[in-house]
Design a protein around this motif. Sequence first.
Motif, PDB file in Angstrom:
ATOM      1  N   TRP A 134      39.899  84.841  19.981  1.00 38.70           N
ATOM      2  CA  TRP A 134      40.431  86.051  20.609  1.00 38.70           C
ATOM      3  C   TRP A 134      39.355  87.141  20.656  1.00 38.70           C
ATOM      4  CZ3 TRP A 134      41.894  90.862  18.247  1.00 38.70           C
ATOM      5  CH2 TRP A 134      42.564  91.724  19.118  1.00 38.70           C
ATOM      6  N   VAL A 135      38.628  87.321  19.555  1.00 34.30           N
ATOM      7  CA  VAL A 135      37.563  88.328  19.512  1.00 34.30           C
ATOM      8  C   VAL A 135      36.454  87.967  20.506  1.00 34.30           C
ATOM      9  CG1 VAL A 135      35.717  89.259  18.064  1.00 34.30           C
ATOM     10  CG2 VAL A 135      38.042  89.116  17.179  1.00 34.30           C
ATOM     11  N   LEU A 136      36.066  86.682  20.576  1.00 31.92           N
ATOM     12  CA  LEU A 136      35.041  86.271  21.525  1.00 31.92           C
ATOM     13  C   LEU A 136      35.492  86.490  22.968  1.00 31.92           C
ATOM     14  CD1 LEU A 136      33.567  83.026  19.957  1.00 31.92           C
ATOM     15  CD2 LEU A 136      32.430  85.217  20.282  1.00 31.92           C
ATOM     16  N   ALA A 137      36.763  86.213  23.258  1.00 29.87           N
ATOM     17  CA  ALA A 137      37.277  86.438  24.613  1.00 29.87           C
ATOM     18  C   ALA A 137      37.241  87.927  24.965  1.00 29.87           C
ATOM     19  CB  ALA A 137      38.699  85.892  24.735  1.00 29.87           C
ATOM     20  N   ARG A 138      37.630  88.775  24.040  1.00 31.25           N
ATOM     21  CA  ARG A 138      37.570  90.224  24.296  1.00 31.25           C
ATOM     22  C   ARG A 138      36.129  90.681  24.472  1.00 31.25           C
ATOM     23  NH1 ARG A 138      42.035  94.062  22.828  1.00 31.25           N
ATOM     24  NH2 ARG A 138      40.272  95.320  23.393  1.00 31.25           N
ATOM     25  N   LEU A 139      35.232  90.148  23.673  1.00 35.48           N
ATOM     26  CA  LEU A 139      33.825  90.495  23.789  1.00 35.48           C
ATOM     27  C   LEU A 139      33.285  90.076  25.159  1.00 35.48           C
ATOM     28  CD1 LEU A 139      31.335  91.518  22.091  1.00 35.48           C
ATOM     29  CD2 LEU A 139      30.843  89.111  21.700  1.00 35.48           C
ATOM     30  N   ALA A 140      33.610  88.863  25.589  1.00 37.38           N
ATOM     31  CA  ALA A 140      33.119  88.368  26.882  1.00 37.38           C
ATOM     32  C   ALA A 140      33.717  89.152  28.053  1.00 37.38           C
ATOM     33  CB  ALA A 140      33.432  86.882  27.018  1.00 37.38           C
ATOM     34  N   GLU A 153      26.090  95.652  26.353  1.00 38.64           N
ATOM     35  CA  GLU A 153      26.460  96.863  27.075  1.00 38.64           C
ATOM     36  C   GLU A 153      27.869  96.695  27.612  1.00 38.64           C
ATOM     37  OE1 GLU A 153      23.621  97.379  30.172  1.00 38.64           O
ATOM     38  OE2 GLU A 153      22.057  98.101  28.812  1.00 38.64           O
ATOM     39  N   PRO A 154      28.612  97.787  27.706  1.00 37.27           N
ATOM     40  CA  PRO A 154      29.950  97.692  28.293  1.00 37.27           C
ATOM     41  C   PRO A 154      29.847  97.248  29.752  1.00 37.27           C
ATOM     42  CG  PRO A 154      29.605  99.822  27.250  1.00 37.27           C
ATOM     43  CD  PRO A 154      28.296  99.130  27.262  1.00 37.27           C
TER      44      PRO A 154
END
Length: 178
Positions: A134-140, A153-154
């Motif tokens: 879940w964290v990796l998906a949000r990061l990607a 960068e955002p």
Amino acid sequence: MLTTPRSRVAAVFALLSLLFGLCVWYGALAPAPELGAHPDQEDLLGQYDAYVGDRATLTGQVVDTDPVTVVVTGAGDSRQLTVTDLSTPVREGETLWVFGVVEPGRTVRAENAFTVGSGGTRYALSASLLAGLWVLARLARQWRFDAEGWALEPRGGERDAPGFGRLRTLAGREDEDA
């Protein structure tokens, strides 16, 4: 601020080296009951008689319930220990975690104990895996990697990233365009 790729790589290397050094240092610590570091099953397997009368922690598989007997393993060795004064109900096959006083005759008088069912480890690993994904998906979804600057960068710039306006407000900085 670390602005060049070389300085960032050096900083990551330095932090990972420090982490490795702390892990080695922690692993080299001996049991220190006055600091809350009690002997564990590996210590008991090596020198059981040296810890008689001391408090210890151990983890083992329940092999009998009358009396409660656990098999503790470590460092290529395993032994059966009897656990007395146990207020926790146990079943054969469960993992029993015990904090208690080491007594003569391969016996531990339990002061505190709890059991972990056979699916406990699977559940913890599955929940951790899902949380990590879940964290990796949000990061990607919300960030991109800038290969030129070796930085995250955002996506769409700083103003378009969710939560950045709120962070600036919480930090006491007003939006420059307002």
